[in-house]
Motif scaffolding. Structure first.
Motif, short mmCIF file in Angstrom:
data_model
loop_
_atom_site.label_atom_id
_atom_site.label_comp_id
_atom_site.label_asym_id
_atom_site.label_seq_id
_atom_site.Cartn_x
_atom_site.Cartn_y
_atom_site.Cartn_z
N HIS A 3 -8.60 -41.16 12.20
CA HIS A 3 -9.67 -42.14 12.32
C HIS A 3 -10.04 -42.29 13.78
N THR A 33 -13.42 -41.56 9.11
CA THR A 33 -12.20 -40.77 8.98
C THR A 33 -12.56 -39.31 8.70
N TRP A 34 -11.67 -38.43 9.09
CA TRP A 34 -11.86 -37.00 8.85
C TRP A 34 -10.49 -36.33 8.87
N ARG A 35 -10.44 -35.08 8.46
CA ARG A 35 -9.18 -34.35 8.46
C ARG A 35 -9.12 -33.43 9.68
N GLY A 36 -8.00 -33.50 10.38
CA GLY A 36 -7.80 -32.65 11.53
C GLY A 36 -7.48 -31.22 11.12
N ASP A 37 -7.28 -30.35 12.08
CA ASP A 37 -7.00 -28.94 11.81
C ASP A 37 -5.73 -28.76 10.98
N ASP A 38 -4.81 -29.72 11.09
CA ASP A 38 -3.56 -29.64 10.34
C ASP A 38 -3.63 -30.33 8.98
N GLY A 39 -4.84 -30.81 8.62
CA GLY A 39 -5.03 -31.45 7.33
C GLY A 39 -4.71 -32.92 7.29
N VAL A 40 -4.23 -33.47 8.41
CA VAL A 40 -3.88 -34.89 8.48
C VAL A 40 -5.15 -35.73 8.65
N THR A 41 -5.25 -36.84 7.91
CA THR A 41 -6.41 -37.72 8.03
C THR A 41 -6.36 -38.49 9.35
#
Length: 304
Positions: A221, A211-219
């Motif tokens: 997978h 998992t990681w956070r996208g450019d918009d801060g949303v997690t």
């Protein structure tokens, strides 16, 4: 392959462990999207232009991808590499310097009916824009192939686990069959149950590990829905699916398809004779009837 590998060998010589290690390393060199000269990377960068001569095992891999895609009506889709990289999963989790390179014009997904395989010459041709990702099926198939190699080399039985994808065949270390633990996400050190198998494969796909956070801060997978090219999401969130099949590669195919289809897949897998267990975000677990033929509690298994 960016994960832990465990091998248990019954009979044969200690040299078989090195055989397993060498074989898995060879498959990684052929199949990894993080290696620019791997067969998969060369195929992705040659899409639509030429036939690429590859290792015989890569022919087996690509055929398995095509078969899995067809049988699941596209719910299993190994051509989602471009959107996955676009969402931020470009570098290896274990080596940030190993970054996936995509060709210009890479498509969001591809039509695997357009893949051409020449088994005589070990050649593969993929259509313009298609980018393949060995991903989970690569781990499952690698486990299957290495178990076969070990048995052919003199082992009486073998188990190979690659990142949790397990293949077993032959004599087990104990009576009754091979005992395989099923992790209880998100804590991989705990087991929800254990499976007892004579031969076959088990695979688990889940949303917790990568998992990681996208450019918009949303997690985000790494498991994508082919219809949206976005991370799979259901109203009742599924965090892991485990499937029991005749091989680890097919178990992988069906875990991905089940993650995409959601709850309705449990009954469908029963009709295919495949055991399956779903784990949900609230901690609840659901399994189909076929699952009960293999599952035991950890305490019951250790007492056998």
């Amino acid at each position: 392959m960016g994960c832990t590998v465990d091998s248990v060998i019954v009979g044969g010589s200690p040299a078989l462990l090195e055989l397993a290690r060498t074989s898995i390393d060879h498959l990684e060199q052929c199949w990894s999207r993080f290696k620019p000269v791997s067969d998969i990377s060369r195929l992705n960068h040659s899409a639509g232009s030429t036939t690429v001569l590859v290792d015989p095992t890569t022919v087996v891999l690509v055929q398995a991808m095509v078969d899995g895609w067809r049988v699941t009506d596209g719910a299993f889709d190994p051509t989602l590499l471009s959107p996955l990289v676009g969402l931020g999963y470009a570098a290896s989790w274990h080596d940030s310097t190993a970054v996936t390179s995509l060709p210009k014009g890479a498509s969001l997904r591809g039509d695997l009916d357009q893949v051409w395989i020449d088994e005589t010459r070990n050649g593969v041709t993929v259509p313009v824009g298609m980018c393949l990702d060995a991903g989970g099926i690569g781990k499952g198939l690698a486990a299957d192939l290495v178990v076969g190699e070990l048995l052919n080399a003199g082992a009486r039985g073998a188990s190979v686990s690659i990142g949790g994808d397990v293949a077993v065949r032959g004599a087990a270390p104990q009576e009754g069959g091979w005992v395989i633990g099923v992790a209880d996400p998100p804590d991989d050190n705990c087991e929800s149950c254990q499976l007892v198998m004579v031969a076959g494969g088990v695979a688990t796909s889940g949303t917790h590990r990568r998992t990681w956070r996208g450019d918009d801060g949303v997690t985000l997978h790494h498991l994508l829905d082919p219809a949206s090219a976005r991370p799979i999401h259901h109203a009742r969130e599924i965090v892991a699916v485990t499937v029991i099949a005749g091989s680890a590669a097919w178990a992988e195919v069906w875990t991905k398809a089940a993650m995409v289809r959601g709850d309705v897949a449990l009954a469908d897998l029963d009709q295919h004779g495949l055991g399956a267990q779903f784990t949900y975000a609230d901690g609840s677990i659901a399994a189909n009837s076929r699952w009960a033929a293999f599952a035991v509690s950890p305490a019951s298994s250790s007492a056998q």
